[in-house]
Design a protein around this motif. Structure first.
Motif, PDB file in Angstrom:
ATOM      1  N   HIS A   1      -4.517   5.175  39.915  1.00  0.00           N
ATOM      2  CA  HIS A   1      -4.409   5.957  41.154  1.00  0.00           C
ATOM      3  C   HIS A   1      -5.396   7.122  41.235  1.00  0.00           C
ATOM      4  CE1 HIS A   1      -0.511   4.101  40.081  1.00  0.00           C
ATOM      5  NE2 HIS A   1      -0.597   3.645  41.302  1.00  0.00           N
ATOM      6  N   CYS A   2      -6.562   6.939  40.617  1.00  0.00           N
ATOM      7  CA  CYS A   2      -7.591   7.993  40.584  1.00  0.00           C
ATOM      8  C   CYS A   2      -7.060   9.285  39.978  1.00  0.00           C
ATOM      9  CB  CYS A   2      -8.121   8.293  41.996  1.00  0.00           C
ATOM     10  SG  CYS A   2      -9.051   6.938  42.704  1.00  0.00           S
ATOM     11  N   ALA A   3      -6.066   9.170  39.122  1.00  0.00           N
ATOM     12  CA  ALA A   3      -5.471  10.368  38.504  1.00  0.00           C
ATOM     13  C   ALA A   3      -5.149  10.102  37.035  1.00  0.00           C
ATOM     14  CB  ALA A   3      -4.219  10.789  39.278  1.00  0.00           C
ATOM     15  N   PRO A   4      -6.159   9.831  36.197  1.00  0.00           N
ATOM     16  CA  PRO A   4      -5.901   9.554  34.782  1.00  0.00           C
ATOM     17  C   PRO A   4      -5.217  10.717  34.072  1.00  0.00           C
ATOM     18  CG  PRO A   4      -8.252   9.937  35.185  1.00  0.00           C
ATOM     19  CD  PRO A   4      -7.600   9.822  36.518  1.00  0.00           C
ATOM     20  N   LEU A   5      -5.489  11.942  34.531  1.00  0.00           N
ATOM     21  CA  LEU A   5      -4.855  13.114  33.903  1.00  0.00           C
ATOM     22  C   LEU A   5      -3.345  13.056  34.077  1.00  0.00           C
ATOM     23  CD1 LEU A   5      -5.095  15.872  32.486  1.00  0.00           C
ATOM     24  CD2 LEU A   5      -5.339  16.913  34.748  1.00  0.00           C
ATOM     25  N   ALA A   6      -2.890  12.683  35.272  1.00  0.00           N
ATOM     26  CA  ALA A   6      -1.449  12.584  35.523  1.00  0.00           C
ATOM     27  C   ALA A   6      -0.825  11.514  34.639  1.00  0.00           C
ATOM     28  CB  ALA A   6      -1.187  12.274  37.003  1.00  0.00           C
ATOM     29  N   HIS A   7      -1.510  10.397  34.514  1.00  0.00           N
ATOM     30  CA  HIS A   7      -0.995   9.314  33.668  1.00  0.00           C
ATOM     31  C   HIS A   7      -0.987   9.738  32.199  1.00  0.00           C
ATOM     32  CE1 HIS A   7      -0.366   5.977  36.462  1.00  0.00           C
ATOM     33  NE2 HIS A   7      -1.394   6.448  37.143  1.00  0.00           N
ATOM     34  N   GLU A   8      -2.009  10.464  31.792  1.00  0.00           N
ATOM     35  CA  GLU A   8      -2.050  10.966  30.410  1.00  0.00           C
ATOM     36  C   GLU A   8      -0.853  11.883  30.161  1.00  0.00           C
ATOM     37  OE1 GLU A   8      -6.078  12.303  28.803  1.00  0.00           O
ATOM     38  OE2 GLU A   8      -4.886  14.135  28.670  1.00  0.00           O
ATOM     39  N   SER A   9      -0.564  12.750  31.128  1.00  0.00           N
ATOM     40  CA  SER A   9       0.573  13.675  30.982  1.00  0.00           C
ATOM     41  C   SER A   9       1.893  12.926  30.861  1.00  0.00           C
ATOM     42  CB  SER A   9       0.638  14.644  32.166  1.00  0.00           C
ATOM     43  OG  SER A   9      -0.512  15.467  32.216  1.00  0.00           O
ATOM     44  N   ALA A  10       2.018  11.836  31.610  1.00  0.00           N
ATOM     45  CA  ALA A  10       3.289  11.092  31.648  1.00  0.00           C
ATOM     46  C   ALA A  10       3.357  10.005  30.590  1.00  0.00           C
ATOM     47  CB  ALA A  10       3.499  10.488  33.032  1.00  0.00           C
ATOM     48  N   GLY A  11       2.254   9.762  29.875  1.00  0.00           N
ATOM     49  CA  GLY A  11       2.257   8.742  28.824  1.00  0.00           C
ATOM     50  C   GLY A  11       2.011   7.335  29.337  1.00  0.00           C
ATOM     51  N   THR A  12       1.401   7.201  30.531  1.00  0.00           N
ATOM     52  CA  THR A  12       1.179   5.874  31.111  1.00  0.00           C
ATOM     53  C   THR A  12      -0.310   5.549  31.259  1.00  0.00           C
ATOM     54  OG1 THR A  12       1.434   6.893  33.307  1.00  0.00           O
ATOM     55  CG2 THR A  12       3.379   5.804  32.373  1.00  0.00           C
ATOM     56  N   LEU A  13      -1.138   6.222  30.486  1.00  0.00           N
ATOM     57  CA  LEU A  13      -2.579   6.010  30.637  1.00  0.00           C
ATOM     58  C   LEU A  13      -2.979   4.585  30.249  1.00  0.00           C
ATOM     59  CD1 LEU A  13      -5.194   7.476  31.418  1.00  0.00           C
ATOM     60  CD2 LEU A  13      -5.470   8.111  29.015  1.00  0.00           C
ATOM     61  N   ASN A  14      -2.315   4.021  29.259  1.00  0.00           N
ATOM     62  CA  ASN A  14      -2.682   2.666  28.816  1.00  0.00           C
ATOM     63  C   ASN A  14      -2.174   1.575  29.749  1.00  0.00           C
ATOM     64  OD1 ASN A  14      -4.035   3.632  26.599  1.00  0.00           O
ATOM     65  ND2 ASN A  14      -2.226   3.559  25.278  1.00  0.00           N
ATOM     66  N   THR A  15      -1.022   1.792  30.330  1.00  0.00           N
ATOM     67  CA  THR A  15      -0.416   0.743  31.152  1.00  0.00           C
ATOM     68  C   THR A  15      -0.713   0.907  32.636  1.00  0.00           C
ATOM     69  OG1 THR A  15       1.572   2.085  31.364  1.00  0.00           O
ATOM     70  CG2 THR A  15       1.524   0.445  29.577  1.00  0.00           C
ATOM     71  N   GLY A  16      -0.917   2.141  33.082  1.00  0.00           N
ATOM     72  CA  GLY A  16      -0.909   2.393  34.525  1.00  0.00           C
ATOM     73  C   GLY A  16       0.519   2.215  35.034  1.00  0.00           C
ATOM     74  N   THR A  17       0.713   2.372  36.322  1.00  0.00           N
ATOM     75  CA  THR A  17       2.032   2.130  36.913  1.00  0.00           C
ATOM     76  C   THR A  17       1.849   1.411  38.248  1.00  0.00           C
ATOM     77  OG1 THR A  17       2.023   4.232  38.147  1.00  0.00           O
ATOM     78  CG2 THR A  17       3.059   4.253  35.955  1.00  0.00           C
ATOM     79  N   VAL A  18       2.948   0.905  38.765  1.00  0.00           N
ATOM     80  CA  VAL A  18       2.988   0.440  40.153  1.00  0.00           C
ATOM     81  C   VAL A  18       3.587   1.579  40.967  1.00  0.00           C
ATOM     82  CG1 VAL A  18       3.944  -1.230  41.784  1.00  0.00           C
ATOM     83  CG2 VAL A  18       3.242  -1.967  39.489  1.00  0.00           C
ATOM     84  N   ARG A  19       2.955   1.907  42.052  1.00  0.00           N
ATOM     85  CA  ARG A  19       3.392   3.048  42.867  1.00  0.00           C
ATOM     86  C   ARG A  19       3.786   2.599  44.271  1.00  0.00           C
ATOM     87  NH1 ARG A  19      -1.074   7.138  45.045  1.00  0.00           N
ATOM     88  NH2 ARG A  19      -1.397   5.352  46.424  1.00  0.00           N
TER      89      ARG A  19
END
Lengths: 84, 364
Positions: free
Chosen positions: B324-342
């Motif tokens: 979602h053009c927000a790798p920092l947010a994913h890094e904070s939440a621990g989802t950088l490797n998987t990404g999420t469905v939004r």
């Protein structure tokens, strides 16, 4: 004088002035400032009829709508800068 | 199609927006240049948009700078406050529209507050970071990935206390939550025109609490004899021809929101997001939700997130997957490797959308 022209540095400020004055029942319209008055600038002005001039001036000043030079336009189409 | 990608752009605009765009294309010339009727109609269209924005966001019309999108607005703001190498504080949930300009400027970035939906953590970390001194702070109002609503009023107050100029990224909150330039005393607030404000793509707004530095120099239709960009708003930050048809649509979107009330929009979106989160949790998905959440739900499917989004698309559900053009947010939440469905809900959110989405999600 027949009409007065309040000059503004951009169309946005002329529109702000126009909105204010029309809300107060002062008839006016936005036009391009005559080239002879602008010293190479491009600008817009509000044209006001002579009998509305003092009231328009007071309202613009009170509302702090920034305007530039003010000119009176006589019946021959000649302009004179007003000291306000 | 059940459209749940409002975090990227709002897709179903109010009918008046389409009409306004079409009308502008047919009737509007270039504003602020000529004095003939169609030029003045263009100027009136643009000023009408500024007025509507000024009313909604608590400022004067000239403080509403019209941009091509939120990223453009953020670049103007960030490059006004940060010149290179200085210390800047950001939250742990910023979009690349914030982090990339700072990276390009080689800013010394401190990330404060990395725990999702945790205001205590955010405020404690943020204050600690500001106390050490900073040139500027930039923070999002709502995370585009997780819908996490940050405590921006408190963060703004901290910035004022420590005299740190700040920029708020209102990309996900404008049109949904109160955003008020004067009350927040922000230096800048940036937002897209095409998400919550329901305008077309190619529009954005930068609310200016201070004079910005020009990002682009060119013709403004004012002070033409000078080579310096004008020293007044909005002209200083608006070089070149504006996207008048887009702005016409944006103005109509703003007037629609004034009629409907953003409180009502928020309630619809919030209700749908909460229901969606609860249902996904009941189905056994790992869902990211918490107390301070608005309109957007991210979750982990049991398969690759892009595959999941593809399967949902085949069932007529439009969502976004990945970072979602927000790798920092994913890094904070621990989802950088998987990404999420939004799934991100919009002004037309309703229970039927949630039910359709969850039925489709059950299959993946």
């Amino acid at each position: 004088m027949k009409n007065y022209l309040f000059t503004f540095r951009s169309v946005t400020y002329a529109q702000k002035g126009e909105r204010l004055l029309k809300r107060l029942g002062i008839d006016c319209f936005i036009r391009r400032t005559p080239r002879t008055l602008t010293n190479k600038e491009c600008s817009y002005c509000l044209q006001i009829r002579s009998w509305d001039f003092q009231r328009a001036l007071a309202q613009l000043q009170t509302a702090q709508v920034q305007f530039g030079k003010v000119y009176g336009m006589d019946y021959d189409g000649e302009f004179e800068e007003m000291k306000v | 199609m059940i459209y749940l990608d409002n975090g990227a752009t709002s897709f179903h605009k109010p009918p008046g927006v389409y009409r306004a765009v079409s009308r502008a294309l047919q009737r509007c010339a270039n504003p602020g240049r000529g004095g003939y009727p169609s030029a003045m109609e263009a100027a009136e269209t643009v000023f009408g948009c500024r007025e509507a924005a000024a009313e909604l966001f608590g400022c004067q019309p000239e403080q509403v700078v019209l941009t091509s999108n939120c990223t453009h607005a953020l670049n103007i703001a960030i490059r006004t406050l940060v010149k290179g190498g200085e210390r800047v504080v950001i939250s742990g949930f910023e979009h690349n529209a914030v982090t990339r300009p700072l990276y390009a400027l080689k800013a010394n970035v401190t990330v404060a507050g990395r725990k999702l939906f945790d205001w205590d953590n955010m405020l404690t970390e943020f204050e600690k970071a500001l106390r050490s001194g900073a040139k500027a702070a930039v923070f999002t109002h709502v995370s585009n990935v997780f819908g996490y609503l940050l405590p921006v009023e408190e963060m703004a107050a901290l910035c004022r206390y420590y005299r740190v100029p700040f920029v708020i990224d209102a990309a996900q909150s404008a049109g949904v939550l109160p955003v008020h330039l004067e009350r927040l005393s922000a230096d800048f607030i940036a937002m897209p025109g095409h998400k919550g404000l329901l305008g077309p793509q190619g529009t954005g707004i930068l609310l200016c609490g201070r004079e910005p530095d020009p990002l682009i120099c060119g013709g403004t239709g004012s002070a033409s004899d000078q080579q310096e960009m004008p020293g007044f708003l909005p002209d200083r930050a608006e070089a070149g021809t504006l996207n008048v048809p887009g702005i016409a649509g944006l103005g109509e979107g703003l007037r629609y929101l004034r009629r409907v009330g953003i409180k009502n929009v928020f309630q619809r979106e919030h209700k749908a997001a909460i229901l969606c989160a609860q249902e996904l949790e009941r189905m056994g998905f790992r869902v990211f939700s918490g107390e301070h959440q608005v309109a957007t739900v991210s979750f982990l499917p049991n398969i690759d997130c892009e595959e999941a989004a593809q399967k949902l698309a085949k069932q007529g559900i439009a969502v976004r997957a990945g970072l979602h053009c927000a790798p920092l947010a994913h890094e904070s939440a621990g989802t950088l490797n998987t990404g999420t469905v939004r799934a991100s809900f919009g002004h037309d959110a309703d229970v039927q959308q949630v039910e359709a989405f969850c039925r489709a999600a059950a299959i993946i």
